[in-house]
Design an enzyme around this catalytic site. Sequence first.
Site, PDB file in Angstrom:
ATOM      1  CB  SER A 280     -11.087  -7.494 -10.505  1.00 29.56           C
ATOM      2  OG  SER A 280     -11.212  -6.523  -9.401  1.00 29.56           O
ATOM      3  CE  LYS A 281     -16.607 -12.890  -6.698  1.00 30.23           C
ATOM      4  NZ  LYS A 281     -15.594 -13.946  -7.260  1.00 30.23           N
ATOM      5  NE  ARG A 282      -9.474  -4.408  -6.289  1.00 27.57           N
ATOM      6  CZ  ARG A 282      -9.411  -3.170  -6.898  1.00 27.57           C
ATOM      7  NH1 ARG A 282      -9.820  -1.983  -6.563  1.00 27.57           N
ATOM      8  NH2 ARG A 282      -8.731  -3.246  -8.244  1.00 27.57           N
TER       9      ARG A 282
END
Length: 485
Positions: free
Chosen positions: A256-258
Site C-alpha cells: 500500500s502507500k504506506r
Amino acid sequence: MTKKVKVRFAPSPTGDLHVGNIRTALFDWAYARHTGGTFLFRIEDTDTTRVTDEYIQAAIDTLKWLGLNWDEGPEVGGDNGPYLQSQRLGIYAEWAQKFLDQKDAYHCYCSADELEAVREAQRAANVAPGYNGHCRDLTSDQIAAYKAEGRLPVVRMRMPDGGTTFNDLIRGDVSFDHKFVPDFVLVRGDGSPLYTLAVAVDDVLMKVTHVLRGEDLLSSTPRQIRVYQAMGLALEDYPVFAHLPFVMGQDNAKLSKRNGEVSIAWYRDKGFLPEAICNYLALLGWSPGDDHENVTMKELTELFTVEKVHSSPARFDMKKLEAINGDKIRALTIDEFLDWSLPFLTKAGVITGTADEIALVKLALPLIQERIIMLSEVPAMLKFLFVKNFAVEADSVAKITDDASKQVLQRSLKELEPLAAWNHDSIEAALRSSLIEEMGLKPRIAFGAVRIATTGSTISPPLFESMELLGKEASLARIRAGLEL
Ligand code: GLU
C-alpha cells in the site's frame, strides 16, 4: 503447429499505474518478447465513474517511459481494435444479446434491496453469499409484471451446476465449485457492460493466447471461462492463464502507500531510471535462475519464462530498488547521465539550460556519479556551481564560525591566492601541506571548513574537484565571505 503467443496487458486506469500493475505489464511484455509473440495493450475503461482521460494517458505514457513497447493497442493500432473498451460497447451488447438468445443468460429484475435481503438471509443461515437464481426461469407473466413496474433488468449469466478446472501455468490445476460461483451480471440495468463480459469477449476477439495477470483476478477466471463457452470457443482456443503472486510490503502486509505501493509517476519524479524499476520488478516473483540481480531488459527477454515465476508472494524492498538504481546510474555513460539529469536541474531551477551551464554540468557529473542513488539528488549536489547569491546553508553556518575554522579559512586563503595553476591537484597539494602537515589538523576538520565555505554544505562532490570547477575567483570570494560570517 503451435500458435503464435499473444499476451495482453489490460489495466483499468482508475488511478496512476502502481508497482503491482507494472510488474504485470513487465512480465506480459517479457513473455511476449521471449517467445517472439505479440504484446497487446488494452485499456479497460468501462467504469466511466472511475476512469479518466488523464489516467488513460498516464498509463500510456508510463508504459512508453518504461520501454514496454506494445505491438497492438492505443496509438499503434492493430487488426483487432479499437483497444479502448469504451469504444467497443456495441460489441459487448451484441454478445450479451446472443447469450440471452441462447439462454446462456437471462434478464434479472431483482432490485438492489431484494438482493441485499437475500444476502442478509444467507449471512443469517451461514451459507455462501451470492445470487439465489430468483429470475432464472421467470414466466412471461412475471416478466410482464416486472416490466409494468418499470424495472430495468440486468443481464445475468447462468452458471451450470458442477465446477470449473483449468491449468494455471504457475499454480497448476485450479478448481472452482460452482456452488461458490453464482450467476453473475454481464450487463447493468443501464446497458453498460461489466468487466467479466468485456474482458472475456476481448481476449477471445483479440486472439489472446496467454493471460498473465495478478493473483487478485484468479477468482474471476471461472466466470471468464463460462463466457468463452457461451461464445462457442473451442477448448483448444481458450487462453492459457498464469496468475502472478501478490506483491507484499516489507512488513508482509499487502502493498500500500504506506509500505511502498506508490504510483510509478512517484518513482519517476524521484529519479529512478526505468531500467532500474524494470530490473527490480523483474525480481519480484521471478529470478533469472542463479543469484545475479543485475538484469538488463535484453537479458530479461532472453531468460524470462513463466515456469520460473514463483507462486509464493514476493516482497517489495525499497532499499534493494535504491541499490539497483544506484548501480544503473553508475553504469550510464556521461552523456546518458547528462540527458537524465538536465530535466531535474532545470525543474529545480538550478540551471536554465544555456550551453555554458550544460557544459559545466557535464564536467561535474562524473564527480557525483558514484555518490547518488536517485537523480533527484543531482540538483542539491550541483547547486553550488550555479547559484547567483551564494550563501552557506543555515545549519552549517555554526560549523565555520568558530576560531579553529576561521584559522583554517585564513590559512587556506593565504595558500590559494598565489596559486598560478588552478586545478584539483594544485589545490589539494596547497591545502594538504599547509593545513594537514604544517597545522597538524585532521583532514575532516580542515577540509570540512573549506567545503562548507565553498560549496555551502557539509555534503558535496569531492572538494578539490569541486573547487577546480567553481574556479579560483569564486572559490576565494566564498572563503573570504566565510571569514566574514
Ligand atoms: N482490467 C483489470 C484490472 O485492471 C485486469 C484485467 C485482466 O488482466 O484480466 O484489474
